[in-house]
Write a protein that holds these residues in place. Structure first.
Motif, mmCIF file in Angstrom:
data_model
loop_
_atom_site.group_PDB
_atom_site.id
_atom_site.type_symbol
_atom_site.label_atom_id
_atom_site.label_comp_id
_atom_site.label_asym_id
_atom_site.label_seq_id
_atom_site.Cartn_x
_atom_site.Cartn_y
_atom_site.Cartn_z
ATOM 1 N N VAL A 91 0.836 -1.198 0.000
ATOM 2 C CA VAL A 91 0.000 0.000 0.000
ATOM 3 C C VAL A 91 0.876 1.254 0.000
ATOM 4 C CG1 VAL A 91 -1.437 1.376 1.562
ATOM 5 C CG2 VAL A 91 -2.078 -0.988 1.027
ATOM 6 N N LEU A 92 1.886 1.254 0.858
ATOM 7 C CA LEU A 92 2.774 2.419 0.939
ATOM 8 C C LEU A 92 3.535 2.613 -0.365
ATOM 9 C CD1 LEU A 92 3.620 1.713 4.582
ATOM 10 C CD2 LEU A 92 3.107 4.029 3.795
ATOM 11 N N ASP A 93 3.888 1.513 -0.994
ATOM 12 C CA ASP A 93 4.574 1.588 -2.280
ATOM 13 C C ASP A 93 3.662 2.241 -3.331
ATOM 14 O OD1 ASP A 93 6.788 1.059 -3.971
ATOM 15 O OD2 ASP A 93 5.760 -0.683 -4.790
ATOM 16 N N ILE A 94 2.451 1.732 -3.428
ATOM 17 C CA ILE A 94 1.505 2.253 -4.428
ATOM 18 C C ILE A 94 1.218 3.733 -4.210
ATOM 19 C CG2 ILE A 94 -0.903 2.123 -5.205
ATOM 20 C CD1 ILE A 94 -0.746 -0.923 -4.628
ATOM 21 N N LEU A 95 0.918 4.096 -2.966
ATOM 22 C CA LEU A 95 0.510 5.481 -2.707
ATOM 23 C C LEU A 95 1.676 6.463 -2.742
ATOM 24 C CD1 LEU A 95 -2.405 6.500 -2.287
ATOM 25 C CD2 LEU A 95 -2.226 4.074 -1.806
ATOM 26 N N SER A 96 2.883 6.014 -2.361
ATOM 27 C CA SER A 96 4.022 6.946 -2.445
ATOM 28 C C SER A 96 4.373 7.210 -3.914
ATOM 29 C CB SER A 96 5.226 6.430 -1.658
ATOM 30 O OG SER A 96 5.669 5.191 -2.146
ATOM 31 N N ARG A 97 4.288 6.155 -4.727
ATOM 32 C CA ARG A 97 4.542 6.362 -6.156
ATOM 33 C C ARG A 97 3.466 7.237 -6.796
ATOM 34 N NH1 ARG A 97 8.097 2.444 -8.506
ATOM 35 N NH2 ARG A 97 8.815 1.010 -6.895
ATOM 36 N N ALA A 98 2.222 6.989 -6.419
ATOM 37 C CA ALA A 98 1.132 7.816 -6.962
ATOM 38 C C ALA A 98 1.329 9.272 -6.558
ATOM 39 C CB ALA A 98 -0.223 7.297 -6.471
ATOM 40 N N SER A 99 1.798 9.495 -5.345
ATOM 41 C CA SER A 99 2.003 10.876 -4.881
ATOM 42 C C SER A 99 3.108 11.567 -5.674
ATOM 43 C CB SER A 99 2.343 10.882 -3.383
ATOM 44 O OG SER A 99 1.286 10.310 -2.643
ATOM 45 N N CYS A 100 4.141 10.821 -6.027
ATOM 46 C CA CYS A 100 5.165 11.376 -6.934
ATOM 47 C C CYS A 100 4.525 11.769 -8.261
ATOM 48 C CB CYS A 100 6.254 10.344 -7.229
ATOM 49 S SG CYS A 100 7.394 10.020 -5.881
ATOM 50 N N THR A 101 3.718 10.865 -8.788
ATOM 51 C CA THR A 101 3.091 11.104 -10.092
ATOM 52 C C THR A 101 2.171 12.330 -10.055
ATOM 53 O OG1 THR A 101 3.203 8.742 -10.553
ATOM 54 C CG2 THR A 101 1.676 10.038 -11.894
ATOM 55 N N ILE A 102 1.429 12.484 -8.959
ATOM 56 C CA ILE A 102 0.546 13.649 -8.831
ATOM 57 C C ILE A 102 1.365 14.937 -8.911
ATOM 58 C CG2 ILE A 102 -0.970 14.923 -7.263
ATOM 59 C CD1 ILE A 102 -1.817 12.144 -6.115
ATOM 60 N N ALA A 103 2.464 14.975 -8.155
ATOM 61 C CA ALA A 103 3.312 16.176 -8.178
ATOM 62 C C ALA A 103 3.870 16.402 -9.586
ATOM 63 C CB ALA A 103 4.438 16.054 -7.155
ATOM 64 N N GLU A 104 4.264 15.317 -10.250
ATOM 65 C CA GLU A 104 4.751 15.451 -11.628
ATOM 66 C C GLU A 104 3.664 16.039 -12.538
ATOM 67 O OE1 GLU A 104 8.143 12.062 -12.276
ATOM 68 O OE2 GLU A 104 6.089 11.338 -12.161
#
Lengths: 317, 317
Positions: free
Chosen positions: B123-136
């Motif tokens: 879960v932490l992997d998925i959401l931390s990566r998604a959060s990077c993508t959102i900022a991008e």
């Protein structure tokens, strides 16, 4: 810890600035590659080493801690409207406030993605809580700005939250990835906490002493922003007459400043030897940091951590 | 998923706004308690339910997803200089930009602390990566502002990153905490991704149709900010003469706008039925979202997810 672990951590950090959106590594590198002492990664790596760590997990953790630090710097410079850091124009000046906010968000997210690679939920727990505390400290600092009634104890709360919490988390999480006992992790956490307080106290104190070149940021920034830091808290408490109190009320309370005001503030602080008073308080915290290490196994890096804490608070006294 | 799981998620969210620093829950509640459809938590809970989840872990996850969303809204409103959201003054207007940046940071950190409670590194992997993508996505959007050459495909990249990535992560992570097969997690991720694109397309389209009351934010915000959203991309491609092209170059490219310009933009978009064109494209993505669910076990919440996607893109067509 190998001699080149700090260099390897640097590589981890640089690797994790990558993005298809070119502006992101550009903004991040402006801040991260250009400077910084990598103090928090060093604490983290040393703590892991003292507790017998091996393998790449401490490097991921140390990299993540520096990314969190970088994210907070980008946001702080926006919030404080700062123009200079580490002797360079800040990212908000070079790239813009919007860019700094968003790239800060990116680095923060990347830090958590990097922590996942340690495979330790304990690490994520420690660092996510510390990140909450940092934000709380920044908000508390904001609410005390220009508030002349801010007490020393509130100041200690601000400093503990905004700075020392990450030092503490870096040390404690470093111990955790090494599989340390709770006792050792607590000792290293205590080291980080006390060193962090000392470190921020020194920084806040030198803002009233140094030139811009000395500390790599604009001297007088805190004064200009009406920050209720330790030297000002002491100076206000020792104001000798209504005129002096009115000076602080105008410059800090109302943030109405004219040419010569900063120099007058420096003069009042120097008159009562408040630089020495503040650095003395910082040395007390640094000594507590060093004491916290006593029960740990004696290694070269333990002595490095001791020296780091003690020398930081001694740097201008 | 119980009927009251969304209410329970709301309680989890409210619980995690708490802080000793009173301003933090005050700013956070202004945004979170006052409104919001809780669409991302619903997707997350429904995905977990379809995959047979039980226990409190989906609630923690759903709460964390909404906190990430709230953090991005606080920062977006600062970056976009927005004044109105969900029919209320934005936090940056009521409390200030600095406060919005820092409380956004707090909510983001709290989201990760809450995710730790799921006990799942996935879960932490998925959401931390998604959060990077959102900022991008946000940075990419910033770099395309006022750039008349922005293509539809770049627009899709922006929308996918800034909005659909979190929908996708919410659905996929919901499946993961339920111990779903990779196939089911992929299917739900595909649902979230396509629904998210449709959802943002509709939002961007209605900014050229609605009144402020209709969509709970200021209609014309995107126009004022020079955002290269789908209706504008289509309108510029269909400009009939140099005068029309000059209109878009001045208003979007130069952001030099005077009274009546937004109405003219709306008129040009209406002339070529571009609202219908854009909503039609959104419906295609919504249909793909619904199709992604086909192989999953048939439950009432699967039909809820289908309806959600299909009705959102149909809402003004």
């Amino acid at each position: 810890m190998q001699a080149d672990d700090l260099a390897a951590t640097n590589d981890v950090i640089i690797d994790h600035l990558s993005s298809d959106i070119e502006l992101i590594p550009e903004v991040a590198r402006h801040l991260i590659v250009a400077g910084g002492k990598r103090l928090r990664p060093l604490i983290c790596l040393a703590a892991a080493d003292i507790c017998g760590a091996s393998g790449p997990r401490p490097l991921f953790l140390a990299g993540a801690v520096e990314l969190i630090h970088a994210a907070t710097l980008l946001h702080d410079d926006v919030v404080d409207d700062s123009a200079l850091r580490r002797g360079l124009k800040t990212a908000n000046i070079v790239f813009g406030n919007k860019e700094s906010v968003l790239v800060g968000d990116f680095l923060f997210a990347r830090a958590f993605a990097l922590m996942v690679k340690t495979g330790s939920l304990d690490v994520l727990d420690i660092l996510s809580r510390a990140s909450c505390t940092i934000a709380e400290g920044e908000v508390l600092q904001l609410t005390t700005e220009a508030d002349l009634d801010t007490s020393r104890s509130t100041y200690i709360n601000v400093v503990t939250a905004k700075t020392a919490a990450l030092f503490e988390a870096a040390a404690r999480a470093g111990a955790m990835v090494a599989g340390a006992s709770e006792e050792d992790a607590d000792a290293l956490g205590r080291y980080g906490l006390n060193f962090g307080i000392a470190y921020q106290m020194v920084d806040d104190t030198l803002d009233y002493e140094g030139q811009a070149d000395n500390i790599g940021k604009s001297a007088g920034d805190d004064f200009r922003e009406g920050k209720m830091t330790l030297p000002v808290i002491h100076a206000i408490a020792r104001a000798r007459d209504d005129e002096e109190r009115a000076f602080w009320a105008r410059t800090i309370g109302e943030r109405e400043q004219t040419a010569g005001d900063f120099e007058r503030a420096q003069g009042l602080i120097a008159r009562d030897n408040l630089i020495d008073v503040c650095l003395g308080e910082a040395r007390d915290y640094a000594a507590r940091a060093a004491e916290a290490l006593e029960g740990l196994r004696d290694t070269p890096l333990k002595r490095t951590l001791e020296d780091l804490a003690l020398s930081s608070a001694a740097r201008q006294a």
